[in-house]
Design an enzyme around this catalytic site. Structure first.
Site, PDB file in Angstrom:
ATOM      1  N   GLU A 414      82.598  58.131  33.974  1.00 16.74           N
ATOM      2  CA  GLU A 414      83.694  57.475  34.688  1.00 16.74           C
ATOM      3  C   GLU A 414      83.371  57.184  36.153  1.00 16.74           C
ATOM      4  OE1 GLU A 414      86.280  56.177  33.477  1.00 16.74           O
ATOM      5  OE2 GLU A 414      87.079  57.334  31.789  1.00 16.74           O
ATOM      6  N   GLU A 492      83.842  60.412  23.892  1.00 13.47           N
ATOM      7  CA  GLU A 492      85.056  61.227  23.850  1.00 13.47           C
ATOM      8  C   GLU A 492      85.980  60.595  22.813  1.00 13.47           C
ATOM      9  OE1 GLU A 492      86.818  61.703  27.805  1.00 13.47           O
ATOM     10  OE2 GLU A 492      84.812  61.914  28.662  1.00 13.47           O
TER      11      GLU A 492
HETATM   12  C1  IPT Z   1      88.407  61.012  30.268  1.00 15.80           C
HETATM   13  C2  IPT Z   1      87.417  61.766  31.086  1.00 15.80           C
HETATM   14  O1  IPT Z   1      86.124  61.255  30.915  1.00 15.80           O
HETATM   15  C3  IPT Z   1      87.405  63.209  30.816  1.00 15.80           C
HETATM   16  O2  IPT Z   1      86.696  63.841  31.846  1.00 15.80           O
HETATM   17  C4  IPT Z   1      88.798  63.742  30.709  1.00 15.80           C
HETATM   18  O3  IPT Z   1      89.454  63.553  31.909  1.00 15.80           O
HETATM   19  C5  IPT Z   1      89.518  63.013  29.629  1.00 15.80           C
HETATM   20  O4  IPT Z   1      89.544  61.668  29.897  1.00 15.80           O
HETATM   21  C6  IPT Z   1      90.956  63.421  29.498  1.00 15.80           C
HETATM   22  O5  IPT Z   1      91.165  64.762  29.432  1.00 15.80           O
HETATM   23  S1  IPT Z   1      88.925  59.682  31.263  1.00 15.80           S
HETATM   24  C7  IPT Z   1      90.481  59.238  30.658  1.00 15.80           C
HETATM   25  C8  IPT Z   1      91.336  58.773  31.735  1.00 15.80           C
HETATM   26  C9  IPT Z   1      90.311  58.207  29.607  1.00 15.80           C
END
Ligand code: IPT
Length: 982
Positions: A414, A492
């Site tokens: 990010e 993710e």
């Molecule tokens: C995404 C992040 O990469 C991760 O670090 C964590 O924050 C996760 O989301 C949520 O818990 S970024 C998200 C805004 C898509």
């Protein structure tokens, strides 16, 4: 590297002084010092406080400047060099991790400074050392220019949090080794045939090459178990070594070969040299077309995002804890780790090599908060930051390049996009031409080798896999074509916050269907809760806001498959069930066993079956599908006992279930013999129970059998115990997924793609439920009529200022089996929201909380419509208090659908008829749970609440991802269900 050259650990108690601002004079020896352990985070030792933000910078976005309010810790200690250092040519001072900026003075002289919190720094301190006492002073600032690059979603935890070591470098050193151990299947030895026939891993050709061997020649290299022992006199002599009969390394069969690189061996004896120990895992990483392959076979990541977090130590490494954590991953079929979002402690990678994980090793980089400036000033595209970006990736790759487990490098997380990221990628390609480069933010695929996304919808994932093409985020047609030609992974997906995530199975089904999809990494492995204590002495796990932070992101830091106290959640069980490496299809006559491993055969497994009647095992045994090679399958006949049971008519109320398991046949480093890797079950035969016959006796005053009823028609006592109910309830304590719509910064893809899962910008379900008053229903008795052997109670249920509600009819009948309660619930009005649940509540005595519950139904854990793969039908028993999960933010928990029979204390509840209610036993009402922000805020229980639900809404993953899918939503509709209270 692991070397036998002398070293001196400087870990231990250091003198410490803390200041809330950066601009303070350097203290002298005579100034008052306290003490602090190194490694540690000073905020976890009473100096200042931890703070949590997700995207937000907790300081003004004014790059590269930190604020003056910049907590600063001065650390001081003395040491003297041991005699083992006498022969050293140079002495290095190594810091494995300091957050976020530090300066070092040795004997009063400035040595240097560094940033890059989770990266190692080495200083050459040779000229500054002296005989006897040496004084080391380290000043650490919490905030620095580096903090702009470290905006990961986690606690801000300053300090010297990893080890400090002095390294004696020999006169004939091994300064750097980059060894690559490749593997190819030996021609003619069909890898799979070898596996299947012998049950042993196939062997092939190993090729050892040295992209780097920076050492004082001659250098001796050995791999004793492969009879490799070569000595090279000059760098030019170094040549690839080919060995036959080598077993490959994989996450499943992590075969490691010990190797050594030694110097100082010229005359056959040590002369100022050292020996570096390496563990070689032979494996070849490749991208071929849109496939990501290791040793020639497609890898499917069943992974988790792993942060470094410990409830007491923060990011300070605790090897025992890390090993236990990784063993827990293995036991739950996790085969991959993304080191979100920075390199972990180096030992984690040794453990990954040894236990077996595919690792995506991520650099310490995130600039997410620039989202709030519309990415204006983002360091990722500013030449002024280029060196800092390159420095970070170089330190990442150089530290960890020799690990077999690392199969991909990730530039960070990010951080928008820009030239500096592209330059990092180029640097990696120049340094390591084998491992692919990953970075999710390169949406158009300009400079990365794999296509990666976080939280795309199912429709978009399907489209990427090869389904009907739809626009890809930020891609024009040419870019989309480029992305579609690459292997795809979810860096993710499914957000494990609180009760959830739902939909793991739906994503997995796509990965099964489309070989371009390579699985992904659940967000995330653990909750980051920090152990804290309330004023009145109650321990709890703190999250954002609990330390009085000015800006924070609440409990968004509690989104793991494992709770802060190490308890695995039902979400983890769901994951383990969905991604299990063995999949069974149970037919009427045959069992199909599919081996979904990348390279392991089933030789390490044994297969067991049981036949049970109403949850009681009646026959059991083993079955032998033979050794099934990776990616192969086998069919075995269903055991005769099961076939016989299928044809014999069961008695009324009987269910016969056929269960199969794949279990470890022997112990491993992460589980004992018998550990269940996969399971499945099938209903063999069943016959509904007869509806119990009305009893010959009837009312005696206000008593009906074991129950006493009020004039209103409520049950007020049961078996001599004061109770209350039934009371219709539509409310559940909102889960995190019910409460949150997708979090800030999550760019939902093309709205077209989200059709069917609701409008991504729509308010969270809990908000709509509250708005409609589902948490505060009122009840009006419409009529109560006594019948011969029972009563009929009609109630109209609705919320204040609402014209919609539910008409409920409860029909009680005394039967031979107990009190039969038939409930009909019919909604009226123009309902336009889903319901969290529909069921009734009984208030039973609090004393039941100290006992246990036994049930025949689904279990052993809670389950919901879209998280139900770990649940099976069986007979279970558990302490009542353990039936709910203690999520750090209290929320709905403990629902077990499809109850057959429950007994708790003197009471039994049996479901009758086609629609089986589920049950929840809880010390609190849904309303009480919904009001508490932490477990310690829950009131002292005054009842045991029994909820019997006809249905519950699914879980979804909407805290960061998809809302509950249409097929798992609970829309207002008429329900009828019956139970017998005995
Ligand atoms: C995404 C992040 O990469 C991760 O670090 C964590 O924050 C996760 O989301 C949520 O818990 S970024 C998200 C805004 C898509």
């Amino acid at each position: 590297m692991h070397t036998d050259a002398p070293s001196l650990s400087l870990d231990g108690d250091w003198d410490f002084r803390w200041s809330p601002v950066a601009d303070v004079p350097l203290p002298g020896v005579e100034d008052g010092w306290g003490s602090l352990p190194v490694p540690s985070h000073w905020v976890l030792h009473g100096h200042g406080a931890p703070s949590y933000t997700n995207l937000q910078y907790p300081f003004p976005i004014d790059p590269p400047h930190p604020p003056e309010e910049n907590p600063t810790g001065d650390h001081r200690r003395t040491f003297s060099l041991p005699s083992s250092f006498d022969a050293a040519a140079r002495v290095l001072l190594r810091f494995d991790g300091v957050e976020s900026h530090f300066r070092v003075w040795l004997n009063g002289e400035l040595v240097g400074w560094s940033t890059g919190s989770r990266l190692a720094t080495e200083f050459d301190v040779t000229p500054l050392l002296r005989a006897g006492d040496n004084e080391l002073l380290v000043r650490v600032h919490q905030w620095s220019a580096g903090s702009y690059l470290e905006d990961q979603d986690q606690w801000w935890l300053p300090g010297i949090f990893r080890s400090v070591t002095l390294l004696a470098r020999p006169t004939a050193p091994v300064d750097d080794v980059f060894v690559r151990a490749g593997w190819t299947a030996t021609l003619g030895d069909a890898a799979t045939a070898g596996t299947a026939a012998s049950g042993r891993p196939s062997t092939g050709t190993g090729t050892i090459t040295f992209p780097t061997l920076d050492a004082a020649f001659p250098v001796r290299f050995t791999v004793p178990s492969l009879d490799v022992d070569v000595t090279w006199d000059t760098p030019e002599d170094v040549a690839p070594i080919t060995v036959e009969g080598v077993e490959p390394w994989s996450a499943e069969l992590p075969r490691l070969y010990d190797a050594t690189v030694s110097t100082g061996t010229a005359a056959g004896e040590r002369a100022g040299g050292e020996t570096v120990a390496l563990r070689l895992g032979f494996r070849t990483v490749q991208i071929v077309g849109d496939r990501f392959l290791v040793n020639g076979e497609r890898v499917v990541f069943h992974g988790v995002n792993r942060h470094e977090t410990h409830p007491v130590h923060g990011r300070v490494f605790d090897e025992e804890h890390a090993r236990a954590d990784m063993a827990l991953m293995k036991r739950n079929n996790v085969n991959a780790i993304r080191t979100s979002h920075y390199p972990p402690h180096p030992r984690v990678l040794d453990l990954a090599d040894e236990l077996g994980f595919w690792v995506v090793l991520e650099c310490d980089l995130e600039t997410h908060g620039f989202l709030f400036t519309d990415w204006v000033g983002n360091p990722s595209d500013d030449p002024a930051w280029r060196d800092a970006f390159l420095d970070r990736i170089a330190r990442t790759v150089e530290r960890d390049k020799n690990h077999a487990s690392i199969v991909m490098w990730s530039l960070g997380n990010e951080s928008g996009t820009g030239r500096n990221l592209a330059a990092m990628s180029q640097w990696v390609h120049d340094r390591d031409d084998e491992r692919p480069v990953h970075y999710e933010g390169d949406y158009t695929g300009e400079y990365t080798d794999v296509y990666s996304r976080m939280y795309p919808t199912l429709q978009e994932t399907e489209s990427i896999g090869g389904g009907t093409p739809t626009p890809l985020m930020e891609c024009g047609p040419a870019e989309a074509a480029r992305q579609r030609s690459k292997p795809f992974l979810h860096c993710e997906y499914v957000h494990a916050m609180g009760n959830g995530p739902g939909q793991i199975a739906e994503y997995e089904a796509l990965v099964d269907r489309f070989p371009r999809l390579h699985g992904g990494f659940v967000w995330e492995w653990r909750d980051h809760g920090l152990l804290a204590r309330t004023a009145d002495g109650t321990d709890y796990y703190a999250y954002g806001g609990d330390f009085g932070e000015v800006v924070h992101d609440g409990n968004f830091v509690m989104d793991g498959l494992v709770l802060p106290d190490d308890s695995p959640t039902p979400g983890l069980a769901e994951f383990a069930a969905v991604v299990a490496p063995i999949r069974f299809s149970l037919g009427e006559r045959t069992v199909l066993v599919e081996n979904r491993y990348h390279s392991a055969s089933t030789a390490g497994l044994r297969f067991c079956w049981t036949l049970s009647r109403n949850g009681v095992v009646e026959a059991s045994g083993r079955f032998a599908p033979g050794v099934v090679a990776a990616r192969e399958s086998a069919t075995v006949p269903v055991p005769d006992e099961v076939l016989a049971a299928a044809t014999a008519a069961p008695a009324a109320g009987e269910e016969l279930w056929f269960d199969v398991t794949a279990e470890l046949a022997g112990p491993t480093a992460w589980a004992d013999t018998g550990h269940v890797v996969a399971r499945a079950q099938r209903l063999v035969a069943s016959r509904p129970a007869d509806v119990p016959r009305a009893s010959r006796t009837g009312w005696e005053g206000d008593r009906l059998g074991e129950g006493t009823f009020s004039a209103r028609g409520d049950l007020v006592s049961w078996k001599g115990h004061e109770v209350a109910g039934p009371r219709l309830e539509l409310w559940r304590a909102p889960t995190d997924n019910d409460s949150l719509s997708s979090q800030g910064g999550y760019e939902t893809a093309d709205p077209v793609l989200t059709a069917g899962v609701g409008d991504p910008d729509a308010p969270a379900s809990a908000e709509r439920w509250r708005d409609r008053g589902l948490d505060r229903l009122t009840h009006r008795l419409v009529a109560v009529t006594r019948t011969d052997r029972g009563l009929e109670q009609r109630v109209r249920v609705a919320a204040a200022n609402s014209g919609w509600g539910v008409d409920v009819t409860h029909r009680w009948t005394l039967t031979d089996a107990g009190l039969l309660l038939q409930t009909d619930a019919v909604p009226f009005g123009a309902w336009d929201v889903t319901w969290p649940r529909i069921g009734v509540r009984f208030d039973l005595p609090a004393g039941l909380l100290d006992g246990s519950a036994d049930w025949f139904g689904t279990g052993p854990l809670e389950s919901y419509a879209d998280s139900s793969h770990a649940a099976r039908v069986g007979r279970f028993s558990a302490p009542v208090r353990s039936l709910g999960v203690e999520y750090s933010m209290p929320q709905e928990t403990g629902h077990r659908p499809e109850l057959r029979a429950l007994s708790v204390g003197p009471f039994t509840v049996t479901t009758v008829g086609a629609h089986r209610a589920g049950f929840t036993l809880s010390p609190w009402t849904a309303q009480q749970i919904g009001k508490a922000m932490h477990p310690y805020e829950l009131p002292t229980p005054d009842h045991t609440y029994l909820y019997l639900d006809a249905a519950q809404h699914g879980l979804g993953s909407r805290a960061c991802g998809l809302d509950v899918l249409p097929e798992h939503q609970l829309w207002p509709q008429a329900f009828s269900w019956s139970v017998v209270l005995g």
